[in-house]
Design a protein around this motif. Structure first.
Motif, PDB file in Angstrom:
ATOM      1  N   ASP A  65      42.232  46.833  48.023  1.00  0.00           N
ATOM      2  CA  ASP A  65      43.244  47.426  47.146  1.00  0.00           C
ATOM      3  C   ASP A  65      43.560  46.496  45.977  1.00  0.00           C
ATOM      4  OD1 ASP A  65      43.371  49.605  48.832  1.00  0.00           O
ATOM      5  OD2 ASP A  65      45.064  48.787  49.991  1.00  0.00           O
ATOM      6  N   ILE A  66      43.644  45.209  46.254  1.00  0.00           N
ATOM      7  CA  ILE A  66      43.894  44.235  45.197  1.00  0.00           C
ATOM      8  C   ILE A  66      42.741  44.222  44.206  1.00  0.00           C
ATOM      9  CG2 ILE A  66      44.200  41.776  44.723  1.00  0.00           C
ATOM     10  CD1 ILE A  66      45.598  41.595  47.476  1.00  0.00           C
ATOM     11  N   ALA A  67      41.507  44.316  44.702  1.00  0.00           N
ATOM     12  CA  ALA A  67      40.339  44.350  43.826  1.00  0.00           C
ATOM     13  C   ALA A  67      40.357  45.592  42.941  1.00  0.00           C
ATOM     14  CB  ALA A  67      39.056  44.297  44.650  1.00  0.00           C
ATOM     15  N   LEU A  68      40.818  46.702  43.472  1.00  0.00           N
ATOM     16  CA  LEU A  68      40.914  47.922  42.675  1.00  0.00           C
ATOM     17  C   LEU A  68      41.930  47.770  41.558  1.00  0.00           C
ATOM     18  CD1 LEU A  68      40.047  50.884  42.344  1.00  0.00           C
ATOM     19  CD2 LEU A  68      41.920  51.479  43.867  1.00  0.00           C
ATOM     20  N   VAL A  69      43.053  47.147  41.842  1.00  0.00           N
ATOM     21  CA  VAL A  69      44.074  46.922  40.817  1.00  0.00           C
ATOM     22  C   VAL A  69      43.549  45.976  39.736  1.00  0.00           C
ATOM     23  CG1 VAL A  69      46.354  45.887  40.416  1.00  0.00           C
ATOM     24  CG2 VAL A  69      46.007  47.429  42.336  1.00  0.00           C
ATOM     25  N   ILE A  70      42.831  44.931  40.141  1.00  0.00           N
ATOM     26  CA  ILE A  70      42.237  44.010  39.167  1.00  0.00           C
ATOM     27  C   ILE A  70      41.253  44.753  38.270  1.00  0.00           C
ATOM     28  CG2 ILE A  70      40.691  42.029  38.910  1.00  0.00           C
ATOM     29  CD1 ILE A  70      41.999  40.834  41.401  1.00  0.00           C
ATOM     30  N   ALA A  71      40.443  45.628  38.851  1.00  0.00           N
ATOM     31  CA  ALA A  71      39.465  46.384  38.060  1.00  0.00           C
ATOM     32  C   ALA A  71      40.163  47.314  37.076  1.00  0.00           C
ATOM     33  CB  ALA A  71      38.554  47.177  38.988  1.00  0.00           C
ATOM     34  N   LEU A  72      41.227  47.973  37.509  1.00  0.00           N
ATOM     35  CA  LEU A  72      41.943  48.885  36.614  1.00  0.00           C
ATOM     36  C   LEU A  72      42.591  48.147  35.449  1.00  0.00           C
ATOM     37  CD1 LEU A  72      43.603  51.302  39.176  1.00  0.00           C
ATOM     38  CD2 LEU A  72      41.793  51.839  37.566  1.00  0.00           C
ATOM     39  N   PHE A  73      43.296  47.057  35.738  1.00  0.00           N
ATOM     40  CA  PHE A  73      43.930  46.289  34.676  1.00  0.00           C
ATOM     41  C   PHE A  73      42.900  45.645  33.753  1.00  0.00           C
ATOM     42  CE2 PHE A  73      47.920  45.813  37.386  1.00  0.00           C
ATOM     43  CZ  PHE A  73      48.595  46.772  36.645  1.00  0.00           C
ATOM     44  N   GLY A  74      41.788  45.197  34.311  1.00  0.00           N
ATOM     45  CA  GLY A  74      40.747  44.602  33.488  1.00  0.00           C
ATOM     46  C   GLY A  74      40.129  45.599  32.536  1.00  0.00           C
TER      47      GLY A  74
END
Length: 93
Positions: A65-74
């Protein structure tokens, strides 16, 4: 769990950490703004991959889930920076 998996996780983390270090150097010494934006893209992608490898290593779904948030913000940040370089402003009146 397989005996090779912890070694593979440590090796992958070391490779991604090295890639983040090299991207950070490009961020600091990049000759142009485009190079710095690409370095930021590489940083967030490697950060996302580190979270995914940690999720595999620890067997926890929270890291995914954290990786998904990083991908979205990036992605949003990369799109905003590209628009700023093209037009000089992010939000058009």
């Amino acid at each position: 769990m397989n005996a090779v998996l912890p070694w593979a996780v440590h090796f992958a983390l070391a490779c991604f950490a090295l890639a983040m270090f090299l991207a950070f150097l490009r961020l600091l010494r990049g000759p142009a703004a485009e190079d710095r934006i690409l370095a930021l893209d590489a940083l967030y992608i490697n950060g996302m991959l580190i979270m995914l490898v940690l999720g595999i290593g620890f067997g926890s779904s929270a890291y995914f889930d954290i990786a998904l948030v990083i991908a979205l913000f990036g992605f949003v940040g990369s799109a905003a920076m590209a628009k700023f370089l093209l037009r000089g402003e992010v939000i058009e009146p």
